[in-house]
Design a protein around this motif. Structure first.
Motif, PDB file in Angstrom:
ATOM      1  N   PHE A   1      -6.770   0.326   1.031  1.00  8.85           N
ATOM      2  CA  PHE A   1      -7.382   0.159  -0.290  1.00  8.85           C
ATOM      3  C   PHE A   1      -8.902   0.298  -0.269  1.00  8.85           C
ATOM      4  O   PHE A   1      -9.491   0.810  -1.225  1.00  8.85           O
ATOM      5  CB  PHE A   1      -6.987  -1.188  -0.874  1.00  8.85           C
ATOM      6  CG  PHE A   1      -5.543  -1.272  -1.297  1.00  8.85           C
ATOM      7  CD1 PHE A   1      -4.915  -0.197  -1.900  1.00  8.85           C
ATOM      8  CD2 PHE A   1      -4.810  -2.421  -1.077  1.00  8.85           C
ATOM      9  CE1 PHE A   1      -3.584  -0.259  -2.284  1.00  8.85           C
ATOM     10  CE2 PHE A   1      -3.469  -2.498  -1.456  1.00  8.85           C
ATOM     11  CZ  PHE A   1      -2.862  -1.416  -2.066  1.00  8.85           C
TER      12      PHE A   1
ATOM     13  N   LYS B   1       1.029   0.499 -13.106  1.00 11.24           N
ATOM     14  CA  LYS B   1       1.247  -0.641 -12.230  1.00 11.24           C
ATOM     15  C   LYS B   1       0.002  -1.524 -12.156  1.00 11.24           C
ATOM     16  O   LYS B   1      -1.128  -1.036 -12.284  1.00 11.24           O
ATOM     17  CB  LYS B   1       1.581  -0.175 -10.805  1.00 11.24           C
ATOM     18  CG  LYS B   1       2.926   0.493 -10.633  1.00 11.24           C
ATOM     19  CD  LYS B   1       3.159   0.829  -9.168  1.00 11.24           C
ATOM     20  CE  LYS B   1       4.529   1.410  -8.913  1.00 11.24           C
ATOM     21  NZ  LYS B   1       4.744   1.706  -7.471  1.00 11.24           N
TER      22      LYS B   1
ATOM     23  N   SER C   1      -4.842  -7.001 -12.606  1.00 17.40           N
ATOM     24  CA  SER C   1      -3.704  -7.838 -12.998  1.00 17.40           C
ATOM     25  C   SER C   1      -3.812  -8.346 -14.431  1.00 17.40           C
ATOM     26  O   SER C   1      -2.835  -8.290 -15.202  1.00 17.40           O
ATOM     27  CB  SER C   1      -3.584  -9.025 -12.043  1.00 17.40           C
ATOM     28  OG  SER C   1      -3.485  -8.588 -10.705  1.00 17.40           O
TER      29      SER C   1
ATOM     30  N   PHE D   1       0.809  -1.219   0.000  1.00 21.74           N
ATOM     31  CA  PHE D   1       0.000   0.000   0.000  1.00 21.74           C
ATOM     32  C   PHE D   1       0.842   1.269   0.000  1.00 21.74           C
ATOM     33  O   PHE D   1       0.448   2.295  -0.561  1.00 21.74           O
ATOM     34  CB  PHE D   1      -0.975   0.008   1.185  1.00 21.74           C
ATOM     35  CG  PHE D   1      -0.342   0.168   2.542  1.00 21.74           C
ATOM     36  CD1 PHE D   1      -0.204   1.423   3.120  1.00 21.74           C
ATOM     37  CD2 PHE D   1       0.104  -0.933   3.252  1.00 21.74           C
ATOM     38  CE1 PHE D   1       0.368   1.576   4.374  1.00 21.74           C
ATOM     39  CE2 PHE D   1       0.680  -0.794   4.494  1.00 21.74           C
ATOM     40  CZ  PHE D   1       0.819   0.465   5.057  1.00 21.74           C
TER      41      PHE D   1
ATOM     42  N   GLN E   1      -3.354  -2.575   5.216  1.00 19.32           N
ATOM     43  CA  GLN E   1      -3.457  -2.580   3.755  1.00 19.32           C
ATOM     44  C   GLN E   1      -4.911  -2.660   3.307  1.00 19.32           C
ATOM     45  O   GLN E   1      -5.305  -2.000   2.341  1.00 19.32           O
ATOM     46  CB  GLN E   1      -2.660  -3.737   3.171  1.00 19.32           C
ATOM     47  CG  GLN E   1      -2.738  -3.834   1.654  1.00 19.32           C
ATOM     48  CD  GLN E   1      -1.533  -4.510   1.040  1.00 19.32           C
ATOM     49  OE1 GLN E   1      -0.461  -3.934   0.965  1.00 19.32           O
ATOM     50  NE2 GLN E   1      -1.702  -5.746   0.603  1.00 19.32           N
TER      51      GLN E   1
ATOM     52  N   GLU F   1      -5.978  -5.839  -5.905  1.00 16.37           N
ATOM     53  CA  GLU F   1      -7.276  -5.456  -5.335  1.00 16.37           C
ATOM     54  C   GLU F   1      -8.224  -4.862  -6.370  1.00 16.37           C
ATOM     55  O   GLU F   1      -9.446  -4.807  -6.151  1.00 16.37           O
ATOM     56  CB  GLU F   1      -7.066  -4.454  -4.196  1.00 16.37           C
ATOM     57  CG  GLU F   1      -6.600  -5.071  -2.890  1.00 16.37           C
ATOM     58  CD  GLU F   1      -5.140  -5.494  -2.900  1.00 16.37           C
ATOM     59  OE1 GLU F   1      -4.707  -6.164  -1.953  1.00 16.37           O
ATOM     60  OE2 GLU F   1      -4.420  -5.146  -3.856  1.00 16.37           O
TER      61      GLU F   1
ATOM     62  N   LEU G   1      -2.502  -3.882  -9.787  1.00 13.76           N
ATOM     63  CA  LEU G   1      -2.900  -3.939  -8.381  1.00 13.76           C
ATOM     64  C   LEU G   1      -3.951  -5.023  -8.227  1.00 13.76           C
ATOM     65  O   LEU G   1      -5.037  -4.941  -8.814  1.00 13.76           O
ATOM     66  CB  LEU G   1      -3.436  -2.591  -7.909  1.00 13.76           C
ATOM     67  CG  LEU G   1      -3.823  -2.495  -6.429  1.00 13.76           C
ATOM     68  CD1 LEU G   1      -2.633  -2.828  -5.542  1.00 13.76           C
ATOM     69  CD2 LEU G   1      -4.359  -1.113  -6.096  1.00 13.76           C
TER      70      LEU G   1
ATOM     71  N   LEU H   1      -3.329   2.683 -12.496  1.00 16.09           N
ATOM     72  CA  LEU H   1      -3.402   1.368 -11.865  1.00 16.09           C
ATOM     73  C   LEU H   1      -4.407   0.510 -12.626  1.00 16.09           C
ATOM     74  O   LEU H   1      -5.500   0.967 -12.954  1.00 16.09           O
ATOM     75  CB  LEU H   1      -3.827   1.494 -10.403  1.00 16.09           C
ATOM     76  CG  LEU H   1      -3.004   2.437  -9.523  1.00 16.09           C
ATOM     77  CD1 LEU H   1      -3.515   2.405  -8.088  1.00 16.09           C
ATOM     78  CD2 LEU H   1      -1.528   2.090  -9.574  1.00 16.09           C
TER      79      LEU H   1
ATOM     80  N   TYR I   1       1.586   2.923  -3.330  1.00 18.32           N
ATOM     81  CA  TYR I   1       0.505   3.560  -4.061  1.00 18.32           C
ATOM     82  C   TYR I   1      -0.066   4.780  -3.350  1.00 18.32           C
ATOM     83  O   TYR I   1      -0.753   5.594  -3.978  1.00 18.32           O
ATOM     84  CB  TYR I   1      -0.633   2.558  -4.284  1.00 18.32           C
ATOM     85  CG  TYR I   1      -0.222   1.328  -5.062  1.00 18.32           C
ATOM     86  CD1 TYR I   1      -0.359   1.274  -6.448  1.00 18.32           C
ATOM     87  CD2 TYR I   1       0.321   0.217  -4.421  1.00 18.32           C
ATOM     88  CE1 TYR I   1       0.021   0.150  -7.167  1.00 18.32           C
ATOM     89  CE2 TYR I   1       0.713  -0.906  -5.133  1.00 18.32           C
ATOM     90  CZ  TYR I   1       0.565  -0.933  -6.498  1.00 18.32           C
ATOM     91  OH  TYR I   1       0.947  -2.043  -7.212  1.00 18.32           O
TER      92      TYR I   1
END
Length: 325
Positions: free
Chosen positions: A151, A253, A213, A54, A147, A257, A255, A210, A57
């Motif tokens: 988020f 990137k 994945s 976390f 974390q 989540e 992320l 962001l 970011y």
């Protein structure tokens, strides 16, 4: 009774067994540590968990006093516009300013780990240092909690997170990435940058993107066009609003989540200007173990920490875009 003495090859400790190989020393409860009938690998394999990320970011501020239960800040909005006047005119426009006090909560949290008195005695007798795994996992547990709050916040405490702030603009993509071309995907991503820039009257220029994945993996392997080795990811890094205005490449990137952060469990993308003036998470007390405390036949080691959710001082510095349903 016929006793057999066995010397541990690693520690040099001696143990006595009777003829049927039953431990007869006072340390029989630890026989599993030094069994001569099995080979114990030197490396201990721990269950692997995803990294605590976390802080990569979100700007984190630890400067607040430890006693705080909330953080407040003052924001100003001023309206001012000059105009042409006569040489002796008195109708000068005046500046109008308004101030607003905003507050957000800070939560007090804790975790603990313990050792039994029997564990301590055996550790002393066998000269085996107490395993630090419990202490490490207590720290890990605190970071997992922080974390999650970072988020997604904690609605029961009025905290919002990086990925679900109600004041950050939210849009839904009309593009199906599974069938889209590289140019269409680049346009879809660039629209997020331009939305932030235009909605904030060109005040904020997003520098961070962001992605879920799977979408990140897609753009890093998908070619822009047939016959070229340039990926969608490489093309976007050179052809975007932030690079055009600053000459710098944005940060892109993945992320985890974000995989299910959107409406209906869909993926969510986020573009924002990563700046501690725009958003911040406060941690007045980082993870701190306290002195061991007797508790029956155990010694309990409590630990404390404090954390807030993520406060967007300037919500228009960011935008969300959910994947097409």
């Amino acid at each position: 009774m016929h006793l057999v003495t066995v010397t541990d090859s690693q520690t040099g400790q001696q143990y006595s067994y009777d003829a049927d190989m039953r431990m007869s020393s006072a340390d029989d409860g630890l026989g599993f540590y030094i069994s001569q009938l099995t080979n114990l690998e030197a490396k201990i394999y721990e269950t692997k968990y995803r990294n605590i990320v976390f802080q990569d970011y979100i700007p984190v501020d630890t400067s607040a006093p430890e006693w705080v239960d909330s953080i407040s800040y003052v924001s100003y909005d001023a309206v001012a516009m000059g105009k042409f006047i006569a040489a002796n005119g008195k109708d000068l426009p005046s500046v109008t300013a308004s101030a607003k006090l905003s507050s957000f909560p800070v939560g007090y949290a804790g975790i603990s780990y313990e050792y039994s008195l029997d564990e301590l005695r055996k550790s002393q007798q066998l000269r085996i240092p107490l395993d630090a795994t419990k202490a490490r996992m207590a720290y890990r547990g605190s970071q997992e909690h922080v974390q999650t709050v970072a988020f997604f916040g904690d609605s029961s405490r009025g905290m919002s997170g990086l990925l679900n702030n109600a004041n950050v603009p939210l849009d839904t993509s009309t593009l199906d990435w599974s069938t889209a071309t590289g140019a269409q995907i680049v346009n879809d991503l660039n629209s997020m940058f331009s939305d932030v820039w235009t909605d904030s009257a060109n005040v904020h220029v997003p520098d961070t993107l962001l992605l879920p994945s799977a979408e990140y993996a897609k753009i890093t392997s998908m070619r822009m066009d047939t016959g070229t080795d340039t990926t969608v990811y490489e093309f976007f890094l050179k052809n975007n609003l932030y690079t055009a205005l600053t000459g710098l490449a944005p940060t892109v990137k993945p992320l985890l989540e974000l995989n299910t952060a959107g409406a209906g469990g869909q993926g969510r993308r986020m573009a924002y200007e990563k700046n501690p003036d725009n958003l911040v998470m406060h941690m007045p007390i980082p993870f701190r173990p306290l002195a061991p405390q007797p508790d029956g036949l155990t010694l309990r080691i409590p630990a404390e920490y404090k954390a807030s959710g993520v406060e967007f001082r300037y919500p228009l510095s960011a935008t969300y875009k959910d994947a097409k349903l």
